[in-house]
Design an enzyme around this catalytic site. Structure first.
Site: not given
Length: 438
Positions: A369, A269, A428, A335-336, A266
């Protein structure tokens, strides 16, 4: 290499954990003043502005925005066979998983003569963004397109930055992935100008219409995220994606070679990527640090990875036991999230907050992924506490269809009138009673 936080013997409150745990920072507000002129120029001048910004930021000026269909076909023909087979497998597995997410319409009979039906209607036209910065992401094309197609979206356009190396077209592997998925509309534009063009539409240099979309999805850098924030409302968005992140909950049974490799994967990235180890074992933490030293030195992107791992967004958190570790990872809401512990499946079932959970030693994030069948467009920055990853549901809208007969309305008229008066909205109530005065 990883900084350490020792929480053994104590577990702070959720609020303290949110303030203490490593986290990537991305101040989207800080770039909005830079993006506003870009977005407004695209709104006012369309493709002319888009091409000017593309030339400035990407150092190439395409002859037109839409990529000709023959270039998609050519990219697919010339795609390396192993990459094509891998993409086909990724697509096949993703289609299998996302097909089971489709919702069915449900009709509830509330009373005799009165029903409410929930219809699930796909968004009509969607713009899907595939980044093109430090890496090439055909996998993101797959992850965006497959759920949109499974939802029944009728009109799709993929945007990816123009590349000077490829004559102002997106990377050929991006084009090939689009061709494999049956997407024939691709725009060679990236960044904030891509999001603006998707929102406002325009006319291409050859006179063809570039039809605006109803929704924009897909990850991107801070400028893409800022443009999505600015244009939200005019178009729907999936989320505001931040830097990628992985958390690993591990005990003494975890293999430090595996853990280090996954943290590195990771960090590869981006220099802002977050890699966090939460462990009950100081021995494992020491072994992982040693492995990081060895493995980082041997990787292609050593400098980028090292910067990410040494950054304040990455670190190691020591906890007394797995129960405390679960409290930490739930507060972090990664996230992961990988679970590399004894009884990993049972531990994973107790996790409440994560974008995706990877169970045991043979389910690394890299699998998700590309080829697990799951979606890799996931909530970042702690948003997994309240949001889900990209799915078929992202592209569907639930619409209630109310169908009442005269008698069914008459039966509940007094209650409607009572509530209308309680809210000081007498008209109404009159909208109901007017139907029964004749």
């Amino acid at each position: 290499m990883l900084s350490r936080t020792d929480l053994r013997g104590r577990v702070p409150s959720a609020a303290e954990l949110r303030a203490t745990l490593p986290r990537a920072e991305m101040d989207v507000d800080a770039v909005l003043h830079l993006l506003r002129p870009v977005v407004e120029a695209v709104r006012d001048r369309g493709v002319d502005a888009v091409l000017e910004f593309t030339e400035r930021f990407d150092r190439v000026r395409p002859d037109r925005v839409r990529v000709p269909a023959e270039e998609l076909d050519k990219a697919l023909r010339e795609l390396d066979q192993p990459v094509r087979l891998a993409l086909e497998e990724s697509i096949s597995r993703a289609r299998r998983v996302h097909a089971d997410q489709r919702r069915t319409d449900v009709t509830t009979q509330v009373v005799d003569g009165g029903t409410v039906t929930e219809r699930w209607v796909p968004v009509a036209r969607v713009g899907l963004y595939a980044p093109g910065g430090l890496a090439v992401y055909p996998s993101s094309v797959v992850m965006n397109v497959v759920p949109a197609q499974a939802a029944g979206v009728e009109s799709l356009v993929v945007c990816s930055p123009a590349q000077a190396e490829f004559g102002g077209r997106p990377h050929p592997t991006i084009l090939a992935a689009c061709a494999l998925l049956g997407v024939d509309e691709v725009w060679a534009v990236g960044g904030a100008q891509a999001v603006a063009l998707l929102a406002y539409g325009g006319t291409d240099t050859d006179g063809a219409e570039l039809t605006p979309v109803d929704m924009v999805t897909g990850p991107g850098n801070i400028y893409v995220t800022g443009a999505k924030r600015m244009l939200r409302g005019l178009v729907g968005i999936d989320s505001e994606a931040g830097p990628t992140e992985i958390a690993i909950l591990a005990d003494h049974t975890a293999d430090p070679v595996h853990v280090a490799a996954d943290l590195i994967s990771q960090a590869e990235h981006d220099t802002l990527a977050a890699s966090v180890l939460v462990t009950t074992s100081e021995e494992l933490a020491d072994a992982v640090d040693a492995e990081l030293g060895r493995q980082v030195a041997a990787t292609k992107h050593t400098e980028r990875i090292g910067t990410a791992l040494r950054g304040k967004q990455s670190g190691c958190v020591l906890v007394s036991d797995v129960d405390d570790g679960l409290k930490v990872v739930d507060a972090y809401a990664a996230e992961h999230l990988e679970i590399q512990t004894e009884n990993a499946r049972e531990v994973a079932a107790r996790v409440r907050n994560a974008g995706a959970i990877f169970v045991g030693p043979y389910a690394p994030v890299s699998l998700g992924d590309y080829c697990a069948g799951s979606n890799h467009v996931l909530p970042t920055g702690g948003c997994a506490r309240h949001s889900s990853g990209l799915s078929v549901q992202t592209f569907l809208r639930g619409i209630h269809v109310v169908d009442y007969s005269a008698e069914a309305l008459r039966e509940v008229a007094d209650q409607v009138v009572a509530l209308a008066h309680a809210e000081d909205l007498p008209a109404h109530g009159q909208a109901v009673t007017a139907r029964f005065r004749r």
